[in-house]
Write a protein that holds these residues in place. Structure first.
Motif, PDB file in Angstrom:
ATOM      1  N   ARG A 111     -16.838  -2.783  -2.588  1.00  0.00           N
ATOM      2  CA  ARG A 111     -17.257  -1.574  -1.871  1.00  0.00           C
ATOM      3  C   ARG A 111     -18.778  -1.414  -1.933  1.00  0.00           C
ATOM      4  O   ARG A 111     -19.402  -1.005  -0.957  1.00  0.00           O
ATOM      5  N   ARG A 112     -19.365  -1.721  -3.078  1.00  0.00           N
ATOM      6  CA  ARG A 112     -20.811  -1.609  -3.220  1.00  0.00           C
ATOM      7  C   ARG A 112     -21.521  -2.521  -2.235  1.00  0.00           C
ATOM      8  O   ARG A 112     -22.603  -2.200  -1.723  1.00  0.00           O
ATOM      9  N   GLN A 113     -20.908  -3.661  -1.937  1.00  0.00           N
ATOM     10  CA  GLN A 113     -21.488  -4.615  -1.000  1.00  0.00           C
ATOM     11  C   GLN A 113     -21.192  -4.253   0.456  1.00  0.00           C
ATOM     12  O   GLN A 113     -21.641  -4.940   1.371  1.00  0.00           O
ATOM     13  N   GLY A 114     -20.404  -3.195   0.681  1.00  0.00           N
ATOM     14  CA  GLY A 114     -20.141  -2.745   2.039  1.00  0.00           C
ATOM     15  C   GLY A 114     -18.871  -3.259   2.659  1.00  0.00           C
ATOM     16  O   GLY A 114     -18.611  -3.047   3.855  1.00  0.00           O
ATOM     17  N   PHE A 115     -18.000  -3.939   1.869  1.00  0.00           N
ATOM     18  CA  PHE A 115     -16.749  -4.462   2.390  1.00  0.00           C
ATOM     19  C   PHE A 115     -15.648  -3.397   2.363  1.00  0.00           C
ATOM     20  O   PHE A 115     -15.692  -2.459   1.568  1.00  0.00           O
ATOM     21  N   ILE A 116     -14.635  -3.586   3.208  1.00  0.00           N
ATOM     22  CA  ILE A 116     -13.425  -2.777   3.182  1.00  0.00           C
ATOM     23  C   ILE A 116     -12.428  -3.484   2.271  1.00  0.00           C
ATOM     24  O   ILE A 116     -12.362  -4.712   2.245  1.00  0.00           O
ATOM     25  N   THR A 117     -11.641  -2.723   1.517  1.00  0.00           N
ATOM     26  CA  THR A 117     -10.638  -3.326   0.640  1.00  0.00           C
ATOM     27  C   THR A 117      -9.246  -2.874   1.053  1.00  0.00           C
ATOM     28  O   THR A 117      -9.044  -1.737   1.489  1.00  0.00           O
ATOM     29  N   ALA A 118      -8.280  -3.769   0.929  1.00  0.00           N
ATOM     30  CA  ALA A 118      -6.906  -3.462   1.339  1.00  0.00           C
ATOM     31  C   ALA A 118      -5.904  -4.060   0.359  1.00  0.00           C
ATOM     32  O   ALA A 118      -6.125  -5.137  -0.198  1.00  0.00           O
ATOM     33  N   LEU A 119      -4.805  -3.350   0.164  1.00  0.00           N
ATOM     34  CA  LEU A 119      -3.688  -3.823  -0.651  1.00  0.00           C
ATOM     35  C   LEU A 119      -2.584  -4.271   0.287  1.00  0.00           C
ATOM     36  O   LEU A 119      -2.027  -3.478   1.052  1.00  0.00           O
ATOM     37  N   ASP A 120      -2.264  -5.559   0.257  1.00  0.00           N
ATOM     38  CA  ASP A 120      -1.265  -6.147   1.146  1.00  0.00           C
ATOM     39  C   ASP A 120       0.124  -6.038   0.521  1.00  0.00           C
ATOM     40  O   ASP A 120       0.282  -5.885  -0.696  1.00  0.00           O
ATOM     41  N   ASP A 121       1.152  -6.112   1.379  1.00  0.00           N
ATOM     42  CA  ASP A 121       2.550  -6.172   0.940  1.00  0.00           C
ATOM     43  C   ASP A 121       2.942  -4.992   0.055  1.00  0.00           C
ATOM     44  O   ASP A 121       3.714  -5.163  -0.901  1.00  0.00           O
ATOM     45  N   PHE A 122       2.417  -3.797   0.351  1.00  0.00           N
ATOM     46  CA  PHE A 122       2.759  -2.636  -0.466  1.00  0.00           C
ATOM     47  C   PHE A 122       4.253  -2.351  -0.366  1.00  0.00           C
ATOM     48  O   PHE A 122       4.810  -2.268   0.714  1.00  0.00           O
ATOM     49  N   GLY A 123       4.870  -2.202  -1.529  1.00  0.00           N
ATOM     50  CA  GLY A 123       6.305  -1.972  -1.577  1.00  0.00           C
ATOM     51  C   GLY A 123       7.095  -3.221  -1.905  1.00  0.00           C
ATOM     52  O   GLY A 123       8.322  -3.190  -1.962  1.00  0.00           O
ATOM     53  N   ILE A 138      11.224   6.692   3.072  1.00  0.00           N
ATOM     54  CA  ILE A 138      10.292   5.997   2.182  1.00  0.00           C
ATOM     55  C   ILE A 138       8.925   5.869   2.843  1.00  0.00           C
ATOM     56  O   ILE A 138       7.887   6.153   2.229  1.00  0.00           O
ATOM     57  N   VAL A 139       8.891   5.454   4.115  1.00  0.00           N
ATOM     58  CA  VAL A 139       7.624   5.289   4.813  1.00  0.00           C
ATOM     59  C   VAL A 139       6.935   6.636   5.019  1.00  0.00           C
ATOM     60  O   VAL A 139       5.707   6.745   4.912  1.00  0.00           O
ATOM     61  N   ALA A 140       7.710   7.686   5.285  1.00  0.00           N
ATOM     62  CA  ALA A 140       7.126   9.020   5.430  1.00  0.00           C
ATOM     63  C   ALA A 140       6.453   9.449   4.126  1.00  0.00           C
ATOM     64  O   ALA A 140       5.380  10.071   4.139  1.00  0.00           O
ATOM     65  N   ALA A 141       7.076   9.106   2.996  1.00  0.00           N
ATOM     66  CA  ALA A 141       6.486   9.434   1.694  1.00  0.00           C
ATOM     67  C   ALA A 141       5.201   8.645   1.463  1.00  0.00           C
ATOM     68  O   ALA A 141       4.219   9.177   0.937  1.00  0.00           O
ATOM     69  N   ILE A 142       5.195   7.372   1.873  1.00  0.00           N
ATOM     70  CA  ILE A 142       3.981   6.552   1.748  1.00  0.00           C
ATOM     71  C   ILE A 142       2.879   7.111   2.635  1.00  0.00           C
ATOM     72  O   ILE A 142       1.706   7.163   2.238  1.00  0.00           O
ATOM     73  N   GLY A 151       2.881  -2.143  -5.916  1.00  0.00           N
ATOM     74  CA  GLY A 151       3.593  -0.884  -5.833  1.00  0.00           C
ATOM     75  C   GLY A 151       2.812   0.276  -6.391  1.00  0.00           C
ATOM     76  O   GLY A 151       1.588   0.230  -6.534  1.00  0.00           O
ATOM     77  N   LEU A 152       3.538   1.322  -6.753  1.00  0.00           N
ATOM     78  CA  LEU A 152       2.908   2.563  -7.185  1.00  0.00           C
ATOM     79  C   LEU A 152       2.121   2.404  -8.476  1.00  0.00           C
ATOM     80  O   LEU A 152       1.072   3.032  -8.649  1.00  0.00           O
ATOM     81  N   SER A 153       2.613   1.581  -9.396  1.00  0.00           N
ATOM     82  CA  SER A 153       1.900   1.421 -10.665  1.00  0.00           C
ATOM     83  C   SER A 153       0.533   0.796 -10.444  1.00  0.00           C
ATOM     84  O   SER A 153      -0.450   1.165 -11.104  1.00  0.00           O
ATOM     85  N   LEU A 154       0.442  -0.142  -9.503  1.00  0.00           N
ATOM     86  CA  LEU A 154      -0.849  -0.753  -9.180  1.00  0.00           C
ATOM     87  C   LEU A 154      -1.752   0.266  -8.499  1.00  0.00           C
ATOM     88  O   LEU A 154      -2.938   0.378  -8.812  1.00  0.00           O
ATOM     89  N   LEU A 155      -1.175   1.048  -7.591  1.00  0.00           N
ATOM     90  CA  LEU A 155      -1.946   2.045  -6.862  1.00  0.00           C
ATOM     91  C   LEU A 155      -2.459   3.149  -7.785  1.00  0.00           C
ATOM     92  O   LEU A 155      -3.513   3.737  -7.537  1.00  0.00           O
ATOM     93  N   ALA A 156      -1.716   3.423  -8.855  1.00  0.00           N
ATOM     94  CA  ALA A 156      -2.130   4.467  -9.790  1.00  0.00           C
ATOM     95  C   ALA A 156      -3.427   4.110 -10.510  1.00  0.00           C
ATOM     96  O   ALA A 156      -4.173   4.999 -10.934  1.00  0.00           O
ATOM     97  N   ASN A 157      -3.718   2.821 -10.638  1.00  0.00           N
ATOM     98  CA  ASN A 157      -4.910   2.392 -11.363  1.00  0.00           C
ATOM     99  C   ASN A 157      -6.149   2.286 -10.481  1.00  0.00           C
ATOM    100  O   ASN A 157      -7.272   2.371 -10.977  1.00  0.00           O
ATOM    101  N   PHE A 158      -5.983   2.080  -9.207  1.00  0.00           N
ATOM    102  CA  PHE A 158      -7.118   2.025  -8.300  1.00  0.00           C
ATOM    103  C   PHE A 158      -6.614   2.276  -6.885  1.00  0.00           C
ATOM    104  O   PHE A 158      -5.443   2.087  -6.581  1.00  0.00           O
ATOM    105  N   GLN A 159      -7.521   2.726  -6.025  1.00  0.00           N
ATOM    106  CA  GLN A 159      -7.151   3.068  -4.659  1.00  0.00           C
ATOM    107  C   GLN A 159      -8.021   2.277  -3.674  1.00  0.00           C
ATOM    108  O   GLN A 159      -9.235   2.491  -3.616  1.00  0.00           O
ATOM    109  N   PRO A 160      -7.419   1.374  -2.905  1.00  0.00           N
ATOM    110  CA  PRO A 160      -8.168   0.632  -1.894  1.00  0.00           C
ATOM    111  C   PRO A 160      -8.430   1.523  -0.678  1.00  0.00           C
ATOM    112  O   PRO A 160      -7.956   2.664  -0.601  1.00  0.00           O
ATOM    113  N   ASP A 161      -9.168   0.999   0.288  1.00  0.00           N
ATOM    114  CA  ASP A 161      -9.432   1.745   1.517  1.00  0.00           C
ATOM    115  C   ASP A 161      -8.223   1.764   2.439  1.00  0.00           C
ATOM    116  O   ASP A 161      -8.030   2.703   3.210  1.00  0.00           O
ATOM    117  N   LEU A 162      -7.395   0.710   2.333  1.00  0.00           N
ATOM    118  CA  LEU A 162      -6.280   0.549   3.265  1.00  0.00           C
ATOM    119  C   LEU A 162      -5.081  -0.038   2.543  1.00  0.00           C
ATOM    120  O   LEU A 162      -5.235  -0.857   1.632  1.00  0.00           O
TER     121      LEU A 162
END
Length: 261
Positions: A144-156, A192-196, A161-172
């Motif tokens: 992010r400091r370098q100006g890139f976008i970050t994304a977490l693929d294959d969520f779910g 499930i998707v509505a909750a996400i 999953g949620l435990s990974l997301l709890a430790n850090f939050q990507p842009d997408l």
């Protein structure tokens, strides 16, 4: 800087060649291409699995670096200069030893090709577990400091999953296709998707649904608040080229999608 990055010194050279295919990411609100994901392919078009199976643990760092450079070089040649779309590059978190040092080849390729950093998205998937979540957070922070976008693929799916997301939050977040398949007929998947989607709004994270194969899936997901989409419904990956997209043929669908907003 090199001394802080073991991979720079010890990674084994690649004994195979590869290239990339590109698949579009669509913005359902504008009806235009939002970006393209670069997907690993063999020189004769072999699928990603055939190439990834050849990467040894000793080659992981060198392969990760080579993928970034190859994707940027091809995108700089293929993307229209007046198209302000994103380039999505997959990377291996466990192949990044020191975040700043391991970005040198990426930054050099971006400078050489003239590809803007703000149009580069790095997405990571966790088919292998990230043991050191602090290290992953340092990677995200540096990118992010370098100006890139970050994304977490294959969520779910898998470890993404949620435990990974709890430790850090990507842009997408990219919602895994296993949650998408059959969603138009599944109240459970819709819930499930509505909750996400609600979670994404709360955390300020953009959501992308991958693996779209039908109009029904697209309409259902747009109604849930999803904006970005990717899948065979729009186009299949094309080797070393941008696939044709019939935007005029999609006009009716996008008009119906807009009415679900």
């Amino acid at each position: 800087m090199t001394a802080n990055c073991p991979g720079c010194q010890t990674s084994a050279p690649l004994d195979f060649d590869f290239s990339m295919a590109f698949q579009p990411i669509m913005d359902a609100e504008s009806g235009q291409v939002w970006g393209y994901e670069a997907l690993v392919r063999g020189r004769n078009g072999e699928g990603a699995g055939a190439i990834l199976s050849r990467v040894t643990p000793e080659q992981r760092y060198r392969f990760d670096q080579a993928c970034r450079v190859k994707a940027l070089e091809l995108a700089a040649r293929l993307f229209p200069r007046d198209m302000s779309c994103k380039l999505s590059i997959n990377f291996l978190p466990n192949a990044v030893y020191e975040p700043a040092a391991c970005l040198r080849a990426t930054l050099a390729a971006a400078r050489k090709t003239g590809f803007p950093r703000s149009s580069i998205m790095f997405e990571f998937t966790e088919n292998e577990e990230v043991v050191d979540t602090g290290h992953l957070q340092r990677i995200i922070t540096e990118y992010r400091r370098q100006g890139f976008i970050t994304a977490l693929d294959d969520f779910g799916a898998g470890y993404a999953g949620l435990s990974l997301l709890a430790n850090f939050q990507p842009d997408l977040i990219k919602i895994d296709m296993d949650l998408i398949r059959g969603i138009a007929e599944s109240r459970v998947r819709q819930s499930i998707v509505a909750a996400i989607a609600h979670l994404g709004r709360e955390l300020g994270i953009t959501l992308l649904a991958e693996g779209i194969e039908s109009e029904a899936e697209l309409l259902t997901l747009k109604a849930a608040g999803i904006r970005l989409f990717q899948g065979y419904y729009f186009a299949r990956p094309t080797f070393e080229a941008l696939p044709p997209i019939d935007l005029s043929g999609m006009a009716g669908t996008l008009e119906r999608v807009a009415r679900t907003a």
